[in-house]
Design a protein around this motif. Structure first.
Motif, PDB file in Angstrom:
ATOM      1  N   VAL A 104       0.831  -1.206   0.000  1.00  0.00           N
ATOM      2  CA  VAL A 104       0.000   0.000   0.000  1.00  0.00           C
ATOM      3  C   VAL A 104       0.870   1.263   0.000  1.00  0.00           C
ATOM      4  N   ASN A 105       2.005   1.185   0.690  1.00  0.00           N
ATOM      5  CA  ASN A 105       2.901   2.341   0.784  1.00  0.00           C
ATOM      6  C   ASN A 105       3.878   2.462  -0.376  1.00  0.00           C
ATOM      7  N   CYS A 106       3.875   1.483  -1.283  1.00  0.00           N
ATOM      8  CA  CYS A 106       4.821   1.441  -2.414  1.00  0.00           C
ATOM      9  C   CYS A 106       6.266   1.288  -1.929  1.00  0.00           C
ATOM     10  N   PHE A 107       6.465   0.457  -0.904  1.00  0.00           N
ATOM     11  CA  PHE A 107       7.825   0.149  -0.430  1.00  0.00           C
ATOM     12  C   PHE A 107       8.207  -1.237  -0.952  1.00  0.00           C
ATOM     13  N   GLY A 167       8.805  -0.402 -11.769  1.00  0.00           N
ATOM     14  CA  GLY A 167       7.561   0.363 -11.782  1.00  0.00           C
ATOM     15  C   GLY A 167       7.257   0.898 -10.391  1.00  0.00           C
ATOM     16  N   ARG A 168       5.980   0.830 -10.008  1.00  0.00           N
ATOM     17  CA  ARG A 168       5.626   1.231  -8.629  1.00  0.00           C
ATOM     18  C   ARG A 168       6.128   0.135  -7.687  1.00  0.00           C
ATOM     19  N   PRO A 169       7.011   0.479  -6.759  1.00  0.00           N
ATOM     20  CA  PRO A 169       7.552  -0.559  -5.874  1.00  0.00           C
ATOM     21  C   PRO A 169       6.456  -1.146  -4.983  1.00  0.00           C
ATOM     22  N   GLY A 229       5.308  13.895  -2.268  1.00  0.00           N
ATOM     23  CA  GLY A 229       4.870  12.739  -1.483  1.00  0.00           C
ATOM     24  C   GLY A 229       6.031  11.808  -1.186  1.00  0.00           C
ATOM     25  N   LYS A 230       5.711  10.694  -0.512  1.00  0.00           N
ATOM     26  CA  LYS A 230       6.807   9.810  -0.130  1.00  0.00           C
ATOM     27  C   LYS A 230       7.399   9.072  -1.331  1.00  0.00           C
ATOM     28  N   GLY A 231       6.671   9.060  -2.468  1.00  0.00           N
ATOM     29  CA  GLY A 231       7.271   8.535  -3.701  1.00  0.00           C
ATOM     30  C   GLY A 231       8.467   9.389  -4.099  1.00  0.00           C
ATOM     31  N   ALA A 232       8.357  10.704  -3.878  1.00  0.00           N
ATOM     32  CA  ALA A 232       9.467  11.612  -4.202  1.00  0.00           C
ATOM     33  C   ALA A 232      10.641  11.370  -3.263  1.00  0.00           C
ATOM     34  N   GLY A 288       4.926  12.239  -6.828  1.00  0.00           N
ATOM     35  CA  GLY A 288       4.990  11.032  -6.001  1.00  0.00           C
ATOM     36  C   GLY A 288       4.050  11.101  -4.809  1.00  0.00           C
ATOM     37  N   ALA A 289       2.868  11.630  -5.030  1.00  0.00           N
ATOM     38  CA  ALA A 289       1.846  11.704  -3.967  1.00  0.00           C
ATOM     39  C   ALA A 289       0.510  11.351  -4.604  1.00  0.00           C
ATOM     40  N   ARG A 290      -0.266  10.505  -3.922  1.00  0.00           N
ATOM     41  CA  ARG A 290      -1.571  10.122  -4.459  1.00  0.00           C
ATOM     42  C   ARG A 290      -2.670  11.004  -3.884  1.00  0.00           C
ATOM     43  N   LEU A 291      -3.714  11.212  -4.681  1.00  0.00           N
ATOM     44  CA  LEU A 291      -4.857  12.007  -4.205  1.00  0.00           C
ATOM     45  C   LEU A 291      -5.809  11.095  -3.422  1.00  0.00           C
ATOM     46  N   ASN A 292      -5.285  10.451  -2.381  1.00  0.00           N
ATOM     47  CA  ASN A 292      -6.127   9.551  -1.584  1.00  0.00           C
ATOM     48  C   ASN A 292      -6.705  10.308  -0.385  1.00  0.00           C
ATOM     49  N   TRP A 293      -7.131   9.581   0.632  1.00  0.00           N
ATOM     50  CA  TRP A 293      -7.800  10.221   1.774  1.00  0.00           C
ATOM     51  C   TRP A 293      -6.909  11.255   2.463  1.00  0.00           C
ATOM     52  N   LEU A 294      -5.573  11.037   2.372  1.00  0.00           N
ATOM     53  CA  LEU A 294      -4.664  11.978   3.035  1.00  0.00           C
ATOM     54  C   LEU A 294      -4.714  13.356   2.383  1.00  0.00           C
ATOM     55  N   LEU A 295      -5.185  13.406   1.132  1.00  0.00           N
ATOM     56  CA  LEU A 295      -5.360  14.696   0.458  1.00  0.00           C
ATOM     57  C   LEU A 295      -6.837  14.920   0.110  1.00  0.00           C
ATOM     58  N   ILE A 314       2.939  13.656 -11.440  1.00  0.00           N
ATOM     59  CA  ILE A 314       4.108  12.842 -11.810  1.00  0.00           C
ATOM     60  C   ILE A 314       4.004  11.527 -11.049  1.00  0.00           C
ATOM     61  N   ASP A 315       3.946  10.426 -11.774  1.00  0.00           N
ATOM     62  CA  ASP A 315       3.896   9.120 -11.115  1.00  0.00           C
ATOM     63  C   ASP A 315       4.411   8.060 -12.082  1.00  0.00           C
ATOM     64  N   ILE A 316       4.950   7.002 -11.494  1.00  0.00           N
ATOM     65  CA  ILE A 316       5.471   5.913 -12.321  1.00  0.00           C
ATOM     66  C   ILE A 316       4.356   4.946 -12.711  1.00  0.00           C
ATOM     67  N   GLU A 317       3.207   5.093 -12.049  1.00  0.00           N
ATOM     68  CA  GLU A 317       2.104   4.134 -12.241  1.00  0.00           C
ATOM     69  C   GLU A 317       0.975   4.796 -13.032  1.00  0.00           C
ATOM     70  N   PRO A 318       0.844   4.455 -14.316  1.00  0.00           N
ATOM     71  CA  PRO A 318      -0.175   5.145 -15.130  1.00  0.00           C
ATOM     72  C   PRO A 318      -1.593   4.956 -14.595  1.00  0.00           C
ATOM     73  N   LYS A 319      -1.850   3.821 -13.947  1.00  0.00           N
ATOM     74  CA  LYS A 319      -3.220   3.563 -13.465  1.00  0.00           C
ATOM     75  C   LYS A 319      -3.627   4.501 -12.322  1.00  0.00           C
ATOM     76  N   GLU A 320      -2.644   5.186 -11.744  1.00  0.00           N
ATOM     77  CA  GLU A 320      -2.964   6.101 -10.644  1.00  0.00           C
ATOM     78  C   GLU A 320      -3.706   7.338 -11.145  1.00  0.00           C
ATOM     79  N   ILE A 321      -3.442   7.680 -12.411  1.00  0.00           N
ATOM     80  CA  ILE A 321      -3.968   8.940 -12.962  1.00  0.00           C
ATOM     81  C   ILE A 321      -5.499   8.896 -13.051  1.00  0.00           C
ATOM     82  N   ILE A 332       4.041  10.515 -16.840  1.00  0.00           N
ATOM     83  CA  ILE A 332       4.331   9.151 -16.409  1.00  0.00           C
ATOM     84  C   ILE A 332       5.815   8.844 -16.614  1.00  0.00           C
ATOM     85  N   GLY A 333       6.430   8.455 -15.537  1.00  0.00           N
ATOM     86  CA  GLY A 333       7.846   8.114 -15.599  1.00  0.00           C
ATOM     87  C   GLY A 333       8.406   8.086 -14.196  1.00  0.00           C
ATOM     88  N   ASP A 334       9.700   7.806 -14.075  1.00  0.00           N
ATOM     89  CA  ASP A 334      10.286   7.861 -12.732  1.00  0.00           C
ATOM     90  C   ASP A 334      10.515   9.325 -12.368  1.00  0.00           C
TER      91      ASP A 334
END
Ligand code: ADP
Length: 578
Positions: A104-107, A167-169, A229-232, A288-295, A314-321, A332-334
């Motif tokens: 969930v955290n992309c670690f 990709g997304r870790p 975000g923590k992706g950054a 590197g931040a998702r528009l989830n509940w935290l935002l 900016i995200d490595i995971e196209p499905k996030e958009i 989309i990219g690193d």
């Protein structure tokens, strides 16, 4: 998950042959993985002994969840998958919570669990700790594999590493049945079956037209904002990110684990004017931040809706958009490649945002920071979160290299907003799920992977989830100072049993508990601190000595609020509001 009857680390191999144990160890080492976090027991006890004998660091925990959390944090800090090793069924399940949290955290992490005999499990004949672990793990992680034959160990580990990092870790489960470990094969053939993974996290260069689209949008913005975000933080593109912020002149907000990517004291930090910038910004660039509940999912009151707002993401995971709101300019990219491409496209005379925007932010910041300073300067008796954290804030400013681990409800919220971070990846916390129980696992990983001093600021409730790991901390003599903010309960100690019965309320703990005594049982330093001065002295001594320390910081039991800053998520509060 219990004691292994086989006490010795004997190997099934001879000079000419190699066994499954050593193929696993060699495959990990070949890929520069030098540490295992785990908990020994059938069928992996010998694997832990042999790994240690072969020069790997094996950190044994008291509960698999904490070993798993340590692996996850190690993955975040090092960009190598952290390894968690567990026994079958219950041990595996305990590790699984950490594996899904890592995902969930992309670690990047790999949970390796021993398992029972396939033939018996599949016919459900009741083996020792029988469980179809692979099937259970699959929906809870990024990828899951099982290896049945020694000659496939190299491929199994290579695929796990690649799946965790590319990709997304995320988290990967690797199922190793007991029988695999004693299988042997010809040594040279075995060693040559191992794979050194080449370029496990390949750069992903963004398309030039998506870079141009993002820059066009940013250029036209009147009130732009960058959210890190923590992706950054994970991406380790620190210099480029700082350049982007400074060259664009765009104010930024760091999400909690991105704090310190630029120092929180940076002139362009908008943290102290968070509500204002989220509501007022017209173009928001997510890095590197998702528009989830935290935002707040990118909409609603927090975002000043119905004001017009456009997003660059900016995200490595196209499905996030477009996951929550429309994204006008996906990139989309690193993160390293995307930010470099933006910097390249900005040229040498990029205009900074209009001054009225930055001035309005600055004024709000100054006002809020002055208010905060006044609160921090108070010295109430007993201590409250603010007076205790004023001390922590000063210490972290003096020692910006220390790693801060933080969990709790009020303890989390207050620490995040009061304690400035000054360097990247120095803050580890409850992450995307807002999970409790990461504390000691994350602290151990931080100490083991960085050799830096670690300061864990723990709510008393949060600490309870992983508290037994203070024995682990003492056993490995790690430079970890745990501070338990003790306010006698979950959220506080004031709740009463409304039935009038003799049980205390569900959120109340033993009053006046002395958590410091816990670490003394294992030879660590325990301190009871009732004033900011005592707290400061104890933390400084712990950091200077590097000795495992637990400070029981006595906090006013009426300080703090129900659920900290997420009270609105409690069903009753939510129902009242709707
Ligand atoms: P936060 O909770 O700090 O807002 P999130 O965990 O929601 O951050 O978001 C992290 C995002 O970063 C994820 O969408 C993930 O796909 C992305 N990400 C992780 N590593 C990279 C990377 N190297 N390059 C680009 N995006 C990344």
């Amino acid at each position: 998950m219990t004691n292994d009857a086989t006490a010795s680390a004997t190997t099934s191999a001879t000079a000419e042959t190699i066994d499954g144990f050593h193929l696993v160890i060699n495959a990990l080492k070949l890929n520069d993985i030098d540490t295992i976090f785990g908990l020994p027991g059938i069928p992996i006890t010998d694997l832990t002994r042999m790994a240690q004998a072969e020069g790997m660091r094996v950190i044994s925990f008291r509960h698999e969840q904490h070993a798993g959390n340590a692996a996850a944090a190690a993955g975040f800090l090092t960009q190598k998958p952290g390894i968690c090793l567990t026994v079958s069924a219950p041990g595996f399940l305990n590790g699984l919570t950490a594996l899904s949290n890592a995902t969930v955290n992309c670690f990047p992490m790999i949970l390796i669990s021993g398992s029972s005999e396939r033939e018996i499990v599949d016919l459900q004949q009741g083996d020792y700790e029988e469980m179809d672990q692979l099937a259970i793990a699959k929906p809870l992680c990024k990828a899951a594999f099982r290896v049945l034959h020694a000659q496939d160990i190299g491929v199994g580990i290579a695929r796990s590493i690649r799946a965790a990092l590319s990709g997304r870790p995320g988290g990967v489960y690797l199922d190793l049945p007991a029988k695999l470990f004693s299988q042997t094969m010809e040594r040279l053939e075995g060693l040559s079956s191992l794979i050194k993974v080449v370029d496990p996290a390949p750069r992903q260069i963004p398309a030039p037209d998506s870079v141009a689209r993002a820059l066009d949008l940013l250029k036209g913005a009147k009130r732009p904002l960058i959210i890190l975000g923590k992706g950054a933080a994970y991406a380790q593109a620190d210099a480029a990110i700082r350049n982007l912020v400074e060259k664009s002149g765009v104010p930024y907000l760091p999400m909690s684990m991105a704090k310190g990517l630029l120092p929180d004291t940076h002139a362009l930090s908008a943290s102290a004017a968070r509500s204002y910038v989220l509501a007022e910004a017209d173009v928001v660039m997510l890095v590197g931040a998702r528009l989830n509940w935290l935002l707040s999912h990118g909409k609603g009151k927090t975002w000043g809706t119905p004001k017009q707002k456009q997003f660059i993401q900016i995200d490595i995971e196209p499905k996030e958009i477009d996951s929550n709101v429309a994204i006008a300019a996906p990139l989309i990219g690193d993160i390293g490649s995307c930010v470099e491409a933006l910097l390249g496209g900005m040229g040498s005379n990029w205009a900074h945002p209009p001054a009225d925007w930055t001035k309005a932010i600055f004024e709000r910041k100054e006002k809020n920071l002055a208010k905060m300073s006044a609160t921090l300067a108070l010295n109430p008796v007993p201590m409250n979160f603010h007076s205790a954290l004023a001390v922590v804030r000063t210490i972290v400013t003096d020692r910006p290299d220390i790693i801060l681990v933080n969990e709790g409800a009020n303890t989390l919220d207050f620490t995040r907003s009061i304690v400035d971070m000054h360097q990247p990846r120095k803050r580890l916390d409850v992450g995307t799920w807002g999970i409790m129980g990461i504390g000691m696992g994350f602290a151990v990983a931080a100490a083991v992977t960085t050799n830096k001093p670690v300061l864990a600021i723990e709510g008393d409730s949060a600490f309870g989830f992983s508290g037994m790991e203070v024995e682990t901390i003492c056993r490995y003599n790690l430079p970890i100072c745990v501070v338990v903010f003790n306010n006698n309960g979950v959220y506080g100690g004031m709740d009463v049993n409304k039935s009038g019965g003799t049980d205390v309320a569900p959120t109340v703990f033993v009053k006046g508990a002395r958590y410091d005594k816990l670490i003394e049982a294992f030879g660590g330093v325990g301190v009871n601190a009732t004033t900011p001065q005592e707290l400061s002295k104890a933390i400084v001594e712990a950091l200077n000595s590097g000795r495992p320390t637990l400070i029981n910081a006595v906090i006013d039991e009426s300080a703090g609020t129900e659920s900290g800053r997420i009270t609105q998520l409690n069903p009753q509060t939510a129902a009242k509001k709707s």
